[in-house]
Design a protein around this motif. Structure first.
Motif, mmCIF file in Angstrom:
data_model
loop_
_atom_site.group_PDB
_atom_site.id
_atom_site.type_symbol
_atom_site.label_atom_id
_atom_site.label_comp_id
_atom_site.label_asym_id
_atom_site.label_seq_id
_atom_site.Cartn_x
_atom_site.Cartn_y
_atom_site.Cartn_z
ATOM 1 N N UNK A 96 41.847 -63.071 -58.451
ATOM 2 C CA UNK A 96 40.575 -63.002 -58.592
ATOM 3 C C UNK A 96 39.378 -63.488 -57.553
ATOM 4 N N UNK A 97 38.691 -62.903 -56.760
ATOM 5 C CA UNK A 97 37.766 -63.415 -56.057
ATOM 6 C C UNK A 97 35.698 -63.141 -56.222
ATOM 7 N N UNK A 98 35.503 -64.211 -55.343
ATOM 8 C CA UNK A 98 34.196 -63.768 -56.009
ATOM 9 C C UNK A 98 32.527 -64.088 -54.447
ATOM 10 N N UNK A 193 35.120 -71.363 -61.864
ATOM 11 C CA UNK A 193 34.007 -72.669 -61.414
ATOM 12 C C UNK A 193 32.943 -71.355 -60.340
ATOM 13 N N UNK A 194 32.428 -70.956 -60.802
ATOM 14 C CA UNK A 194 31.252 -69.931 -59.452
ATOM 15 C C UNK A 194 31.150 -70.985 -58.193
ATOM 16 N N UNK A 195 30.382 -72.506 -59.069
ATOM 17 C CA UNK A 195 30.441 -73.263 -58.019
ATOM 18 C C UNK A 195 31.193 -74.077 -57.002
ATOM 19 N N UNK A 196 32.150 -73.123 -57.047
ATOM 20 C CA UNK A 196 32.815 -73.932 -55.314
ATOM 21 C C UNK A 196 33.412 -71.967 -54.776
ATOM 22 N N UNK A 197 32.736 -71.113 -55.184
ATOM 23 C CA UNK A 197 33.344 -70.179 -54.435
ATOM 24 C C UNK A 197 33.037 -69.949 -53.177
ATOM 25 N N UNK A 198 31.478 -70.869 -53.172
ATOM 26 C CA UNK A 198 31.054 -71.475 -51.191
ATOM 27 C C UNK A 198 32.187 -71.181 -50.439
ATOM 28 N N UNK A 199 33.598 -72.050 -50.409
ATOM 29 C CA UNK A 199 33.854 -72.653 -50.277
ATOM 30 C C UNK A 199 35.506 -72.627 -50.796
ATOM 31 N N UNK A 200 35.267 -71.492 -51.781
ATOM 32 C CA UNK A 200 36.627 -71.206 -52.612
ATOM 33 C C UNK A 200 36.851 -70.131 -52.756
ATOM 34 N N UNK A 201 36.419 -68.558 -52.545
ATOM 35 C CA UNK A 201 35.994 -67.458 -52.753
ATOM 36 C C UNK A 201 37.550 -66.798 -54.308
ATOM 37 N N UNK A 217 46.361 -75.283 -47.371
ATOM 38 C CA UNK A 217 44.910 -75.283 -47.473
ATOM 39 C C UNK A 217 43.499 -73.965 -47.075
ATOM 40 N N UNK A 218 44.550 -73.462 -46.107
ATOM 41 C CA UNK A 218 43.696 -71.746 -46.059
ATOM 42 C C UNK A 218 43.894 -70.896 -47.083
ATOM 43 N N UNK A 219 44.836 -71.233 -47.866
ATOM 44 C CA UNK A 219 44.827 -70.095 -49.481
ATOM 45 C C UNK A 219 43.720 -70.017 -50.188
ATOM 46 N N UNK A 220 43.415 -71.132 -49.832
ATOM 47 C CA UNK A 220 41.575 -71.825 -50.634
ATOM 48 C C UNK A 220 40.359 -71.193 -50.069
ATOM 49 N N UNK A 221 40.743 -71.792 -49.069
ATOM 50 C CA UNK A 221 39.054 -71.391 -47.987
ATOM 51 C C UNK A 221 39.150 -70.104 -47.340
ATOM 52 N N UNK A 223 40.150 -65.810 -47.568
ATOM 53 C CA UNK A 223 41.047 -64.364 -49.028
ATOM 54 C C UNK A 223 42.168 -64.377 -48.124
ATOM 55 N N UNK A 224 42.764 -64.710 -47.703
ATOM 56 C CA UNK A 224 43.983 -64.062 -47.255
ATOM 57 C C UNK A 224 45.357 -63.843 -47.921
#
Ligand SMILES: *[C@@H]1O[C@H](CO)[C@@H](O)[C@H](O)[C@H]1NC(C)=O
Ligand SMILES: *[C@@H]1O[C@H](CO)[C@@H](O)[C@H](O)[C@H]1NC(C)=O
Ligand SMILES: *[C@@H]1O[C@H](CO)[C@@H](O)[C@H](O)[C@H]1NC(C)=O
Ligand SMILES: *[C@@H]1O[C@H](CO)[C@@H](O)[C@H](O)[C@H]1NC(C)=O
Ligand SMILES: *[C@@H]1O[C@H](CO)[C@@H](O)[C@H](O)[C@H]1NC(C)=O
Ligand SMILES: *[C@@H]1O[C@H](CO)[C@@H](O)[C@H](O)[C@H]1NC(C)=O
Ligand SMILES: *[C@@H]1O[C@H](CO)[C@@H](O)[C@H](O)[C@H]1NC(C)=O
Ligand SMILES: *[C@@H]1O[C@H](CO)[C@@H](O)[C@H](O)[C@H]1NC(C)=O
Ligand SMILES: *[C@@H]1O[C@H](CO)[C@@H](O)[C@H](O)[C@H]1NC(C)=O
Ligand SMILES: *[C@@H]1O[C@H](CO)[C@@H](O)[C@H](O)[C@H]1NC(C)=O
Ligand SMILES: *[C@@H]1O[C@H](CO)[C@@H](O)[C@H](O)[C@H]1NC(C)=O
Ligand SMILES: *[C@@H]1O[C@H](CO)[C@@H](O)[C@H](O)[C@H]1NC(C)=O
Length: 724
Positions: A96-98, A193-201, A217-221, A223-224
């Motif tokens: 799920x990406x935002x 938590x939509x608040x974190x999508x700025x760094x964790x899409x 960690x790049x998996x979080x930051x 969309x790879x």
């Protein structure tokens, strides 16, 4: 809500590629493709209905990437393992990406219900990646849809992330139950938590092979991981019954190959086939399991061992001087017993080169053992054994010999002689006679190995065979063939109760002994003089066959005439008087001693009688006196007294010639053997026949030795051709 919800079945697909030539025969059915791209396709899998065992194992390989098979699941297969009953498949990651305006959702499920496939619970993990995420997995174990599980991945600041591992910060993982046949991923909407999508899409969840996955960690930051696949391990099996019930219906039993075994599946209701230990290949095909040649790739034997492949197994053989350690069958340990029977091992050893081999051997013997071994010429002997195929001779270790005789237990002593003590023993399941020599003269030590070589080549049915020796000891130990029924001495002196030896038998024993000595004198190279001929050194086997023994330390005739043999050996009563004067052992010394043995056979009397008057103390002088006084009859053994006097007198006449004081006037051993043979046949001939006086020629008269007397002895020549 512009959400794209992708709920789709997982399709089993196989990676396409041009047809590949089969690498190993016999993995697919005849006429069927056995690979697709890099992936090999072993039966029960196959492309097309006639190439697979059932619909469930039918795959399709196409030049396009996506070729589904007509079954209820589909995926790209990366690898198939027959022996483990597993395959590796690609499986999409659910995500799920935002961003501020859009939610991108791709959620996957995979359904293996009613198929012979299960998600492997040991190698796969359910993994959730994201910040403040709860990922869920609904799953079915067999037919029940009733379970779900998940894990919580926390993190609210980018700084809290770490690459270290999947341990709850940005990533969590959990295992799945055994037998899982259905999975579906989902996320707890409330927790996102939509608040974190700025760094964790994105948040992701997946089933993945644990070994192939490393958190980053790049998996979080980034969309790879969106629209990516992971690899998972799927168990497969045959049928829906256990081995026991499958085997009752042979025509449907899948383990078709010989040397195959059946195993119940670990994760589903069916079974698997495997090749038996030592075999490999495809157990699902007739003749599919093939012997593994364990020796081709890496040598399973210890470094110096040689590997021999056997059906279903292998064995190691060791180089000369070493043998297999009993406990593991792979390592060689020092063992100077050289079983020379196998030509193969000899050939193998020849490659090693003798130099390196010797260095190697030397290191393994203890210092003292090595000293003895070297002093007795062990290396010369070893070299000879190595170079000579069929050289039926063994160098035994000290331990072997000790074990064979129960540590030289006195209960095993079967004889004591001037040269040493003889023990009974068991080596390699064979009865042997083991002679522990007395101290050997320093100057003779070096000759010892050389003598062993010569003696070991003696091969005559009437000579006790020397089987081997042990040199790593202070005094050499010789190992001989075991002769069952003891010495002639014991028989003629009546120590063997109840034994009766007829004249014919005595003649036979005399002839065989003479023939053996003639062989030593004339056919051995170099000639061997026995040096201690006596009735105690003539053994009898269970058929009364004579076997001459104890020539082990006899003196080899020096090649150089100047090298005179200068020490006295022999036994009182048998000693050649000329030898006593000249100290020179010749073949005629043996002839004299043999004359005494003939007397023993005729009279059964002791060779020395200390109670007799001086001139009759020895049997030989007593005999000569009796002949002179024509009182020979009184001296004869009671057992043969009534027998044919003419034959007895012929033997007496022969004995007299052997006992001639002048060595050169004695007949040779060869002449004696021929004469005894003639007398023996005469005796047989007389048996029940009219006596023919024409056959009674003067003993050893000119007519009885004809030309060719010293020619080659054919029989001896044959018997020296040892080996196989
Ligand atoms: C097959 O896959 C490759 C890369 O994975 C892609 O470039 C290609 O378009 C695919 N072909 C089809 C027919 O989907
Ligand atoms: C992932 O797998 C699916 C089918 O299982 C395939 O269509 C897709 O191309 C794969 N994606 C990648 C990136 O390999
Ligand atoms: C398939 O499995 C074999 C044996 O486990 C391995 O050697 C091979 O690399 C694997 N191939 C792929 C494509 O994973
Ligand atoms: C089948 O045999 C191979 C080789 O002996 C072994 O490695 C493998 O584990 C066996 N498979 C199973 C399912 O026991
Ligand atoms: C959000 O994602 C959609 C689809 O990828 C894209 O079209 C849109 O431009 C994105 N919006 C922002 C603000 O990045
Ligand atoms: C997963 O299982 C739970 C509990 O049984 C159920 O409430 C939920 O609806 C299921 N979710 C899906 C997507 O099937
Ligand atoms: C489903 O689960 C229930 C309760 O755990 C059990 O009684 C039932 O036998 C299961 N059914 C199947 C088909 O495994
Ligand atoms: C994490 O991913 C980045 C970018 O793909 C890569 O440069 C880095 O080496 C990876 N870190 C680890 C530990 O694999
Ligand atoms: C097992 O498989 C056979 C045929 O494939 C089917 O007829 C039978 O119903 C199955 N048994 C069970 C318990 O699933
Ligand atoms: C073996 O199984 C098959 C299918 O399950 C059945 O048709 C056949 O009659 C069985 N044969 C025997 C001998 O039981
Ligand atoms: C050993 O032999 C040599 C000559 O061969 C002799 O001089 C010496 O006395 C002998 N020693 C013993 C202990 O017999
Ligand atoms: C040899 O010895 C065995 C037992 O030691 C005895 O039974 C047998 O009769 C003997 N044979 C001869 C020929 O003396």
């Amino acid at each position: 809500m512009g959400a794209i919800i992708l709920i789709t079945q997982l399709f089993l697909l196989i990676l396409p590629s041009p047809t590949k030539v089969a690498e190993s025969a016999n993995i697919a059915l005849p006429g069927c493709r056995d690979s697709c791209g890099e992936v090999s396709i072993p039966y029960p899998f196959g492309i097309g209905p006639s190439c697979s065992m059932s619909e469930a194992f039918e795959l399709s390989c196409s030049i396009t990437n996506l070729t589904t098979i007509p079954y209820r699941y589909s995926a790209v297969i990366l690898n198939i393992s027959l022996s483990l009953g597993q395959l590796r498949a690609a499986m999409p990651i659910s995500s799920k990406c935002y961003n501020s305006t859009t939610k991108l959702i791709s959620i996957w499920e995979a359904d293996l219900i009613d198929t012979p496939y299960r998600f492997n619970h040991e190698k796969n993990k359910f993994v959730v990646i994201g910040c403040n995420t709860v990922g869920y997995l609904n799953f079915t174990v067999n037919q029940n849809y009733s379970y779900f599980g998940g894990c919580v991945s926390g993190c609210d600041r980018p700084e809290s992330l770490s690459d270290v591992s999947c341990s709850g910060i940005g990533c969590c993982q959990t295992s799945i139950p055994k037998g899982t046949s259905y999975i579906r991923f989902w996320f707890d909407e409330n927790f996102l938590n939509s608040e974190v999508y700025s760094f964790s899409p994105c948040v992701h969840s997946m089933l993945t092979e644990e070994d192939g996955f490393a958190f980053n960690t790049s998996y979080i930051t980034t969309q790879q991981l969106l629209d990516q696949n992971t690899s998972i391990v799927i168990d497969w099996f045959i049928g829906n019954t256990t081995c026991d019930s499958a085997q009752t219906n042979k025509s449907y039993y899948a383990c078709k190959s010989d040397y195959s075994i059946c195993l119940n599946s670990n994760s589903g209701p069916g079974y698997l086939c495997n090749c038996s230990d030592g075999y490999e290949g495809n157990p699902y095909l007739q003749g599919g399991c093939q012997d593994i040649d364990e020796c081709t790739n890496q040598n399973p034997c210890s470094m110096d061992g040689k590997c021999h492949n056997l059906p279903g197994s292998y064995k190691c053989s060791c180089p000369f001087g070493k043998r297999i350690k009993h406990n593991d069958g792979r390592d060689c340990e020092l063992h100077l017993s050289l079983l020379i029977g196998s030509c193969a091992s000899i050939v193998a050893i020849s490659f090693l080169g003798f130099g390196t081999y010797m260095v190697h051997e030397r290191r393994k013997l203890s210092k003292l053992e090595e000293k003895y071994f070297q002093e007795y010429g062990g290396w010369t002997l070893l070299k000879k054994i190595q170079s000579d195929q069929g050289f039926g001779f063994t160098i035994f270790t000290k331990r072997q010999v000790e074990q064979a005789t129960n540590n030289f237990d006195s209960a095993n002593i079967i004889g004591r002689g001037g040269q040493g003590t003889v023990y009974r023993g068991t080596l390699r399941d064979e009865m042997v006679a083991i002679k522990k020599c007395k101290i050997v003269n320093e100057s003779k030590k070096k000759e010892f190995g050389k003598e062993m070589i010569i003696l070991s080549q003696i091969n005559h049915k009437n000579i006790v065979k020397l089987l081997g020796c042990c040199l790593e000891v202070e005094v050499p130990i010789l190992v001989y063939e075991f002769v069952q029924n003891g010495t002639l001495f014991n028989y003629i002196r009546r120590k063997n109760e109840g034994s009766h030896i007829s004249l014919s038998l005595r003649l036979m024993i005399a002839y065989e002994s003479a023939d053996a000595l003639a062989y030593l004198h004339f056919s051995a190279s170099p000639p061997i003089f026995h040096g201690d001929v006596k009735s105690a050194n003539i053994l009898l086997d269970e058929n009364y066959m004579a076997k001459v023994s104890d020539f082990g330390a006899s003196i080899l005739v020096p090649a150089d005439e100047a090298e005179l043999v200068t020490f006295v050996q022999g036994t009182c009563g048998y000693l050649d008087p000329e030898y006593l004067q000249t100290c020179q052992l010749t073949n005629k010394s043996d002839v004299y001693s043999f004359g005494v043995v003939l007397l023993e056979l005729l009279t059964g009397k002791p060779v020395i009688d200390f109670d007799a008057p001086e001139e009759e103390r020895s049997l030989s002088s007593r005999f000569l006196v009796a002949i002179k006084k024509k009182k020979m009859h009184d001296l004869l053994d009671d057992e043969i007294k009534g027998d044919d006097m003419k034959v007895i007198m012929e033997v007496a006449n022969l004995a007299k010639k052997c006992l001639n004081m002048k060595a050169e006037e004695r007949p040779t051993m060869k002449e004696i053997a021929q004469e005894l043979d003639r007398i023996r046949k005469l005796k047989q001939h007389l048996w029940g026949q009219v006596y023919n006086s024409h056959e009674m020629e003067p003993l050893l008269g000119e007519t009885s030795h004809d030309a060719g007397y010293f020619g080659r002895d054919k029989e001896a020549e044959e018997s020296i051709a040892f080996g196989r």
